[in-house]
Design a protein around this motif. Sequence first.
Motif, PDB file in Angstrom:
ATOM      1  N   ALA A  18       0.845  -1.211   0.000  1.00 37.44           N
ATOM      2  CA  ALA A  18       0.000   0.000   0.000  1.00 37.44           C
ATOM      3  C   ALA A  18       0.872   1.250   0.000  1.00 37.44           C
ATOM      4  CB  ALA A  18      -0.938  -0.019   1.212  1.00 37.44           C
ATOM      5  N   ALA A  19       1.916   1.244   0.813  1.00 32.45           N
ATOM      6  CA  ALA A  19       2.815   2.406   0.864  1.00 32.45           C
ATOM      7  C   ALA A  19       3.561   2.581  -0.453  1.00 32.45           C
ATOM      8  CB  ALA A  19       3.806   2.239   2.017  1.00 32.45           C
ATOM      9  N   PHE A  20       3.940   1.449  -1.047  1.00 28.60           N
ATOM     10  CA  PHE A  20       4.687   1.512  -2.308  1.00 28.60           C
ATOM     11  C   PHE A  20       3.824   2.073  -3.439  1.00 28.60           C
ATOM     12  CE2 PHE A  20       6.699  -0.300  -6.124  1.00 28.60           C
ATOM     13  CZ  PHE A  20       8.034  -0.027  -5.880  1.00 28.60           C
ATOM     14  N   LEU A  21       2.524   1.811  -3.366  1.00 26.25           N
ATOM     15  CA  LEU A  21       1.614   2.245  -4.431  1.00 26.25           C
ATOM     16  C   LEU A  21       1.292   3.740  -4.379  1.00 26.25           C
ATOM     17  CD1 LEU A  21      -0.890  -0.758  -4.403  1.00 26.25           C
ATOM     18  CD2 LEU A  21       0.572  -0.085  -6.320  1.00 26.25           C
ATOM     19  N   GLU A  22       1.532   4.333  -3.242  1.00 28.41           N
ATOM     20  CA  GLU A  22       1.150   5.758  -3.077  1.00 28.41           C
ATOM     21  C   GLU A  22       1.923   6.649  -4.038  1.00 28.41           C
ATOM     22  OE1 GLU A  22       1.383   7.167   0.914  1.00 28.41           O
ATOM     23  OE2 GLU A  22       0.036   5.609   1.679  1.00 28.41           O
ATOM     24  N   GLY A  23       1.191   7.566  -4.656  1.00 28.99           N
ATOM     25  CA  GLY A  23       1.811   8.582  -5.506  1.00 28.99           C
ATOM     26  C   GLY A  23       2.456   8.055  -6.763  1.00 28.99           C
ATOM     27  N   ARG A  24       1.863   7.053  -7.351  1.00 34.06           N
ATOM     28  CA  ARG A  24       2.453   6.421  -8.532  1.00 34.06           C
ATOM     29  C   ARG A  24       1.870   6.962  -9.842  1.00 34.06           C
ATOM     30  NH1 ARG A  24       7.098   4.448  -7.643  1.00 34.06           N
ATOM     31  NH2 ARG A  24       7.225   3.529  -5.590  1.00 34.06           N
ATOM     32  N   GLY A  25       1.591   8.206  -9.908  1.00 28.10           N
ATOM     33  CA  GLY A  25       0.954   8.777 -11.092  1.00 28.10           C
ATOM     34  C   GLY A  25       1.750   8.610 -12.374  1.00 28.10           C
ATOM     35  N   ASP A  26       3.080   8.516 -12.254  1.00 24.12           N
ATOM     36  CA  ASP A  26       3.909   8.418 -13.464  1.00 24.12           C
ATOM     37  C   ASP A  26       4.194   6.979 -13.875  1.00 24.12           C
ATOM     38  OD1 ASP A  26       4.031  11.151 -13.608  1.00 24.12           O
ATOM     39  OD2 ASP A  26       5.873  11.284 -12.433  1.00 24.12           O
ATOM     40  N   ASP A  27       3.804   6.017 -13.049  1.00 20.05           N
ATOM     41  CA  ASP A  27       4.075   4.614 -13.354  1.00 20.05           C
ATOM     42  C   ASP A  27       2.805   3.927 -13.864  1.00 20.05           C
ATOM     43  OD1 ASP A  27       6.823   4.433 -12.494  1.00 20.05           O
ATOM     44  OD2 ASP A  27       6.058   4.683 -10.453  1.00 20.05           O
ATOM     45  N   ALA A  29       2.752   0.453 -13.983  1.00 17.36           N
ATOM     46  CA  ALA A  29       2.733  -0.929 -13.477  1.00 17.36           C
ATOM     47  C   ALA A  29       3.499  -1.044 -12.171  1.00 17.36           C
ATOM     48  CB  ALA A  29       3.359  -1.867 -14.508  1.00 17.36           C
ATOM     49  N   VAL A  30       2.938  -1.838 -11.274  1.00 18.06           N
ATOM     50  CA  VAL A  30       3.659  -2.238 -10.061  1.00 18.06           C
ATOM     51  C   VAL A  30       3.518  -3.755  -9.941  1.00 18.06           C
ATOM     52  CG1 VAL A  30       3.627  -2.235  -7.534  1.00 18.06           C
ATOM     53  CG2 VAL A  30       3.470  -0.071  -8.792  1.00 18.06           C
ATOM     54  N   VAL A  31       4.650  -4.421  -9.793  1.00 15.10           N
ATOM     55  CA  VAL A  31       4.664  -5.871  -9.559  1.00 15.10           C
ATOM     56  C   VAL A  31       5.241  -6.102  -8.180  1.00 15.10           C
ATOM     57  CG1 VAL A  31       5.834  -8.017 -10.188  1.00 15.10           C
ATOM     58  CG2 VAL A  31       4.801  -6.599 -11.962  1.00 15.10           C
ATOM     59  N   SER A  32       4.584  -6.976  -7.401  1.00 11.64           N
ATOM     60  CA  SER A  32       5.129  -7.289  -6.080  1.00 11.64           C
ATOM     61  C   SER A  32       5.206  -8.803  -5.906  1.00 11.64           C
ATOM     62  CB  SER A  32       4.277  -6.679  -4.963  1.00 11.64           C
ATOM     63  OG  SER A  32       3.007  -7.288  -4.923  1.00 11.64           O
ATOM     64  N   PHE A  33       6.137  -9.210  -5.072  1.00 10.66           N
ATOM     65  CA  PHE A  33       6.312 -10.618  -4.746  1.00 10.66           C
ATOM     66  C   PHE A  33       6.492 -10.741  -3.242  1.00 10.66           C
ATOM     67  CE2 PHE A  33       9.156 -14.036  -3.493  1.00 10.66           C
ATOM     68  CZ  PHE A  33       8.516 -15.137  -4.028  1.00 10.66           C
ATOM     69  N   ARG A  73      19.103  -2.424 -14.629  1.00  4.11           N
ATOM     70  CA  ARG A  73      19.035  -3.344 -15.768  1.00  4.11           C
ATOM     71  C   ARG A  73      17.704  -3.230 -16.513  1.00  4.11           C
ATOM     72  NH1 ARG A  73      21.249  -9.493 -16.113  1.00  4.11           N
ATOM     73  NH2 ARG A  73      20.112 -10.156 -17.948  1.00  4.11           N
ATOM     74  N   PHE A  74      16.627  -3.033 -15.762  1.00  2.00           N
ATOM     75  CA  PHE A  74      15.306  -3.031 -16.404  1.00  2.00           C
ATOM     76  C   PHE A  74      14.671  -1.644 -16.434  1.00  2.00           C
ATOM     77  CE2 PHE A  74      16.179  -7.273 -14.800  1.00  2.00           C
ATOM     78  CZ  PHE A  74      16.116  -7.980 -15.992  1.00  2.00           C
ATOM     79  N   GLY A  75      15.398  -0.647 -15.987  1.00  2.06           N
ATOM     80  CA  GLY A  75      14.921   0.726 -16.092  1.00  2.06           C
ATOM     81  C   GLY A  75      13.652   1.008 -15.320  1.00  2.06           C
ATOM     82  N   VAL A  76      13.491   0.340 -14.177  1.00  3.24           N
ATOM     83  CA  VAL A  76      12.288   0.607 -13.381  1.00  3.24           C
ATOM     84  C   VAL A  76      12.458   1.921 -12.625  1.00  3.24           C
ATOM     85  CG1 VAL A  76      11.727  -1.837 -13.163  1.00  3.24           C
ATOM     86  CG2 VAL A  76      13.089  -0.736 -11.383  1.00  3.24           C
ATOM     87  N   SER A  77      11.354   2.534 -12.271  1.00  8.30           N
ATOM     88  CA  SER A  77      11.429   3.831 -11.599  1.00  8.30           C
ATOM     89  C   SER A  77      11.653   3.685 -10.097  1.00  8.30           C
ATOM     90  CB  SER A  77      10.146   4.627 -11.855  1.00  8.30           C
ATOM     91  OG  SER A  77       9.029   3.919 -11.348  1.00  8.30           O
ATOM     92  N   ALA A  98       9.069  -5.243  -4.542  1.00 16.25           N
ATOM     93  CA  ALA A  98       8.129  -4.503  -5.382  1.00 16.25           C
ATOM     94  C   ALA A  98       8.912  -3.684  -6.391  1.00 16.25           C
ATOM     95  CB  ALA A  98       7.241  -3.594  -4.538  1.00 16.25           C
ATOM     96  N   ALA A  99       8.398  -3.665  -7.623  1.00 17.92           N
ATOM     97  CA  ALA A  99       9.033  -2.889  -8.697  1.00 17.92           C
ATOM     98  C   ALA A  99       7.963  -2.065  -9.397  1.00 17.92           C
ATOM     99  CB  ALA A  99       9.716  -3.828  -9.686  1.00 17.92           C
ATOM    100  N   ALA A 100       8.273  -0.817  -9.643  1.00 22.20           N
ATOM    101  CA  ALA A 100       7.358   0.081 -10.359  1.00 22.20           C
ATOM    102  C   ALA A 100       8.025   0.521 -11.653  1.00 22.20           C
ATOM    103  CB  ALA A 100       7.030   1.302  -9.500  1.00 22.20           C
ATOM    104  N   ALA A 101       7.241   0.538 -12.728  1.00 25.55           N
ATOM    105  CA  ALA A 101       7.785   0.923 -14.029  1.00 25.55           C
ATOM    106  C   ALA A 101       6.678   1.528 -14.886  1.00 25.55           C
ATOM    107  CB  ALA A 101       8.382  -0.302 -14.731  1.00 25.55           C
ATOM    108  N   ALA A 102       7.095   2.105 -15.999  1.00 22.80           N
ATOM    109  CA  ALA A 102       6.108   2.688 -16.912  1.00 22.80           C
ATOM    110  C   ALA A 102       5.225   1.598 -17.504  1.00 22.80           C
ATOM    111  CB  ALA A 102       6.834   3.459 -18.017  1.00 22.80           C
ATOM    112  N   HIS A 103       5.827   0.421 -17.759  1.00 21.11           N
ATOM    113  CA  HIS A 103       5.094  -0.678 -18.388  1.00 21.11           C
ATOM    114  C   HIS A 103       5.334  -1.978 -17.616  1.00 21.11           C
ATOM    115  CE1 HIS A 103       4.268   2.029 -21.685  1.00 21.11           C
ATOM    116  NE2 HIS A 103       5.560   2.342 -21.687  1.00 21.11           N
TER     117      HIS A 103
END
Lengths: 152, 84
Positions: A18-27, A29-33, A73-77, A98-103
């Motif tokens: 939940a904290a990681f997802l906050e303010g993700r207007g520019d991303d 996709a978020v993947v978490s494990f 390596r994967f250019g995540v934000s 958790a990883a956040a990226a444009a796609h």
Amino acid sequence: MARAHLCGEAFAPDALLAAFLEGRGDDGAVVSFVGLARAASRDGETVSSLCLDWHPVMTERSMLQIANDGARRFGVSDLLVVHRCGEIAPGEAIVFVAAAAAHRREAFLAADYVMDRLKTEAAFWKRERGPKGVRWIDPTDNDRADLARWSN
Amino acid sequence: MTTLRVQFFGRPSDIFGPGMDIDIPAAGVPLSELRRLLVQSEPEASAVFERYGVRAAVDAEISAEDVLVRPGQTVEFFSMFSGG
């Protein structure tokens, strides 16, 4: 940007996400494990707890190195790794990534890559405690094969 | 001679415990010599060192066997990592 934290107490993966997802207007996709402590060993024996020994300097540093490598390596934000240490009960979370990226593709790949490297390159020493006593858990051939996927 | 504190993580800690003091020359010793002294004190460590790929760190940096360890430095021996 990447962050890595060692955690000596049980954590709530849903709160981390939940904290990681906050303010993700520019991303886009978020993947978490979340990795969980199992109640049975690979051989099917009962596991009463898992114990992760750690190094006061090398452990968190190795986690951060892996997280930074994955982010670059994967250019995540953004990329976050939280890893438990010490005694862990079955059902408790061991690791959160958790990883956040444009796609989505980059976010999936970054999380996968980070987990494969954490299994064999993060400075932890894992033991299972069960009815027959305590036994060390070494990296498996599968763990090494998973890591080798990223060698190119 | 002087005393060096050596710490152990993973499999080697089954043999040596979390740490032990070992006498070394004041000028220091290579890691390889330190490893030999450890095996001399606990012969079963030889097989564990080989089988579980035991490496060493000096001041928290994984180091080659020819690195010279001097009094006051931190030295650790550890088996393969197993996180995640």
